[in-house]
Design an enzyme around this catalytic site. Structure first.
Site, PDB file in Angstrom:
ATOM      1  N   HIS A 133      10.136  76.550  29.847  1.00 34.33           N
ATOM      2  CA  HIS A 133       9.299  75.412  29.436  1.00 34.33           C
ATOM      3  C   HIS A 133       9.841  74.153  30.118  1.00 34.33           C
ATOM      4  O   HIS A 133      10.382  73.257  29.477  1.00 34.33           O
ATOM      5  CB  HIS A 133       9.342  75.273  27.918  1.00 34.33           C
ATOM      6  CG  HIS A 133       8.210  74.497  27.335  1.00 34.33           C
ATOM      7  ND1 HIS A 133       7.286  73.820  28.100  1.00 34.33           N
ATOM      8  CD2 HIS A 133       7.849  74.284  26.028  1.00 34.33           C
ATOM      9  CE1 HIS A 133       6.405  73.226  27.304  1.00 34.33           C
ATOM     10  NE2 HIS A 133       6.722  73.492  26.053  1.00 34.33           N
ATOM     11  N   GLN A 136       8.855  70.429  29.038  1.00 37.43           N
ATOM     12  CA  GLN A 136       9.496  69.983  27.809  1.00 37.43           C
ATOM     13  C   GLN A 136      10.902  69.473  28.076  1.00 37.43           C
ATOM     14  O   GLN A 136      11.311  68.421  27.567  1.00 37.43           O
ATOM     15  CB  GLN A 136       9.544  71.129  26.794  1.00 37.43           C
ATOM     16  CG  GLN A 136      10.247  70.779  25.490  1.00 37.43           C
ATOM     17  CD  GLN A 136       9.525  69.688  24.725  1.00 37.43           C
ATOM     18  OE1 GLN A 136       8.348  69.843  24.409  1.00 37.43           O
ATOM     19  NE2 GLN A 136      10.209  68.595  24.403  1.00 37.43           N
ATOM     20  N   ASP A 224      15.040  74.931  17.761  1.00 37.17           N
ATOM     21  CA  ASP A 224      13.616  75.238  17.915  1.00 37.17           C
ATOM     22  C   ASP A 224      13.242  76.216  16.810  1.00 37.17           C
ATOM     23  O   ASP A 224      14.115  76.752  16.112  1.00 37.17           O
ATOM     24  CB  ASP A 224      13.355  75.827  19.310  1.00 37.17           C
ATOM     25  CG  ASP A 224      11.893  75.712  19.736  1.00 37.17           C
ATOM     26  OD1 ASP A 224      11.057  75.313  18.901  1.00 37.17           O
ATOM     27  OD2 ASP A 224      11.593  76.022  20.901  1.00 37.17           O
ATOM     28  N   CYS A 262      11.488  70.412  20.042  1.00 37.12           N
ATOM     29  CA  CYS A 262      10.291  70.243  20.867  1.00 37.12           C
ATOM     30  C   CYS A 262       9.010  70.173  20.049  1.00 37.12           C
ATOM     31  O   CYS A 262       7.967  69.755  20.576  1.00 37.12           O
ATOM     32  CB  CYS A 262      10.209  71.355  21.914  1.00 37.12           C
ATOM     33  SG  CYS A 262       9.844  72.986  21.242  1.00 37.12           S
ATOM     34  N   ARG A 290       6.740  63.581  26.747  1.00 38.53           N
ATOM     35  CA  ARG A 290       6.007  64.627  27.461  1.00 38.53           C
ATOM     36  C   ARG A 290       4.945  63.981  28.352  1.00 38.53           C
ATOM     37  O   ARG A 290       4.727  64.402  29.492  1.00 38.53           O
ATOM     38  CB  ARG A 290       5.343  65.577  26.465  1.00 38.53           C
ATOM     39  CG  ARG A 290       6.257  66.582  25.803  1.00 38.53           C
ATOM     40  CD  ARG A 290       6.681  67.700  26.744  1.00 38.53           C
ATOM     41  NE  ARG A 290       5.558  68.458  27.242  1.00 38.53           N
ATOM     42  CZ  ARG A 290       4.990  69.481  26.600  1.00 38.53           C
ATOM     43  NH1 ARG A 290       5.453  69.867  25.404  1.00 38.53           N
ATOM     44  NH2 ARG A 290       3.986  70.146  27.131  1.00 38.53           N
TER      45      ARG A 290
END
Length: 307
Positions: A133, A136, A224, A262, A290
C-alpha cells in the site's frame, strides 16, 4: 518513452521518493492560494479509478486530487471490469490505455496489478493490493515529518499483523535510513521474502513477538486492523489481542511519539479510544495527507516532478 508507473516504493530510489514527498508538501502548502490555480498538470486528462475492492479514503482522495490537478476522474467498479475473467488482464490494460491518460487500480492480487502495468501504455498507480500500500505509506511519511521532522535516524514501531501497509513500511526502511521495529505474533510475521529484501537493501528491521520491546523509545507507533481485506478471521483475534495499542503501551514510546493508523480503525480491538482520540494521535492528518501525497504521485507520473 515507457509510462511512469507507481507500483511499489521498492521500485524507486530515495531521491525519487524524496522528490515526490517534497512536491506533496509544496502542493499542500499552496492548495488554498491563488497561485495553486496554475498547478494543473492534468488539464484535459482523464484518470480511470478501478476499484475491485471498495474504499472510502482512496476514492475520495484520488477523485478530489485528480479534479484539483485539472483532470477528470472516471470510476469503474470490479463488477463492471471483472479483471481477468471476461478477458485477459493484458487485454483490459491495452483497451483502457486507449481511453484514458492514467489508471489508479485497487485490487487484492498484486500479480494482476503488475501484469496490468506491464501491458498498459499509460501510467498505472497502485491504490492498494494485498501485498503493498505505497500511497498510504507516502502519506504516513509526510505526516511523520510534519510532526517530528526528518524520518532519517528515527525509530518507527509497528505492532499487530504483518500486512500490506507494513510491507510498504519495510520498503520505506530500505530507502529512508530509519529503524523499523516490528512486533507480530510468530504466526503472522513478515514473509521470508520480505525479510530477505530488507536485508539485501539495508533496511534496519528488527522483528520481535513482544510489542513492549518494539515500542520502547519509538518516535512513532503504528498499527492496523486485525482482519484486513481478503483475510480470513480464523484465530487472529486471539493471536493479536496482546498487540493492542493502549495508553500503557504508548507510554513506552518516546515522550513526543505520534500514533498512526491508516483507517478504518476497529476501536477496542487494535487500538483503544483513549489512544485514537488522544493528543499523540495523528490519524486524521494521515487521512488528509493521502490527498496531497497522491497529487504529487500523479504529478510525477505525468513528468511534473523530477528527482
Amino acid at each position: 518513452m515507457p509510462p511512469r508507473h507507481f507500483i511499489d516504493l521498492s521500485d524507486f530510489t530515495t531521491r525519487e521518493l524524496r522528490a515526490m514527498l517534497d512536491a506533496g508538501r509544496d502542493i499542500k502548502a499552496r492548495r488554498r492560494t491563488p497561485a495553486s490555480q496554475g498547478d494543473r498538470p492534468l488539464d484535459g486528462k482523464t484518470v480511470a479509478m478501478i476499484f475491485d475492492q471498495p474504499s472510502l479514503r482512496t476514492r475520495a482522495s484520488f477523485e478530489v486530487g485528480i479534479r484539483e490537478l485539472g483532470g477528470a476522474p472516471m470510476m469503474v467498479t470490479g463488477r463492471e471490469i471483472e479483471l481477468g475473467e471476461r478477458e485477459s488482464v493484458a487485454d483490459t490494460a491495452r483497451v483502457f490505455s486507449r481511453y484514458v491518460d492514467a489508471i489508479m487500480i485497487r485490487i487484492l492480487d498484486h500479480g494482476q496489478l503488475r501484469e496490468f502495468a506491464r501491458h498498459a501504455t499509460v501510467p498505472v498507480i497502485n491504490g492498494l493490493t494485498k501485498t503493498s500500500h505505497p500511497c498510504q505509506v507516502m502519506a504516513d511519511i509526510m505526516t511523520f515529518e510534519e510532526h517530528r521532522g526528518s524520518l532519517q535516524k528515527a525509530r518507527i514501531a509497528w505492532t499487530g499483523d504483518s500486512n500490506n501497509v507494513l510491507a510498504s513500511w519495510i520498503h520505506a526502511a530500505g530507502r529512508f535510513d530509519f529503524e523499523l521495529h516490528v512486533a507480530t505474533p510468530a504466526e503472522l510475521a513478515p514473509s521470508r521474502a520480505l525479510q530477505d529484501w530488507a536485508s539485501e537493501n539495508g533496511a534496519r528491521l528488527k522483528l520481535t513477538t513482544k510489542p513492549e520491546e518494539a515500542v520502547e523509545g519509538a518516535d512513532c507507533v503504528i498499527t492496523d486492523c486485525w482482519v484486513s481485506m481478503g483475510d480470513k478471521e480464523g484465530n487472529r483475534h486471539n493471536l493479536l489481542r496482546p498487540f493492542q495499542v493502549d495508553e500503557a503501551l504508548m507510554r513506552r514510546a518516546a515522550r513526543e511519539a505520534v500514533f498512526m493508523h491508516c483507517l478504518p480503525a476497529t476501536r477496542g480491538e487494535e487500538v483503544t479510544d483513549a489512544v485514537m482520540d488522544g493528543p499523540q494521535s495523528v490519524v486524521y492528518d494521515e487521512a488528509e495527507n493521502r490527498l496531497h501525497a497522491q497529487k504529487a504521485i500523479l504529478a510525477w507520473c505525468f513528468g511534473q516532478v523530477q528527482a
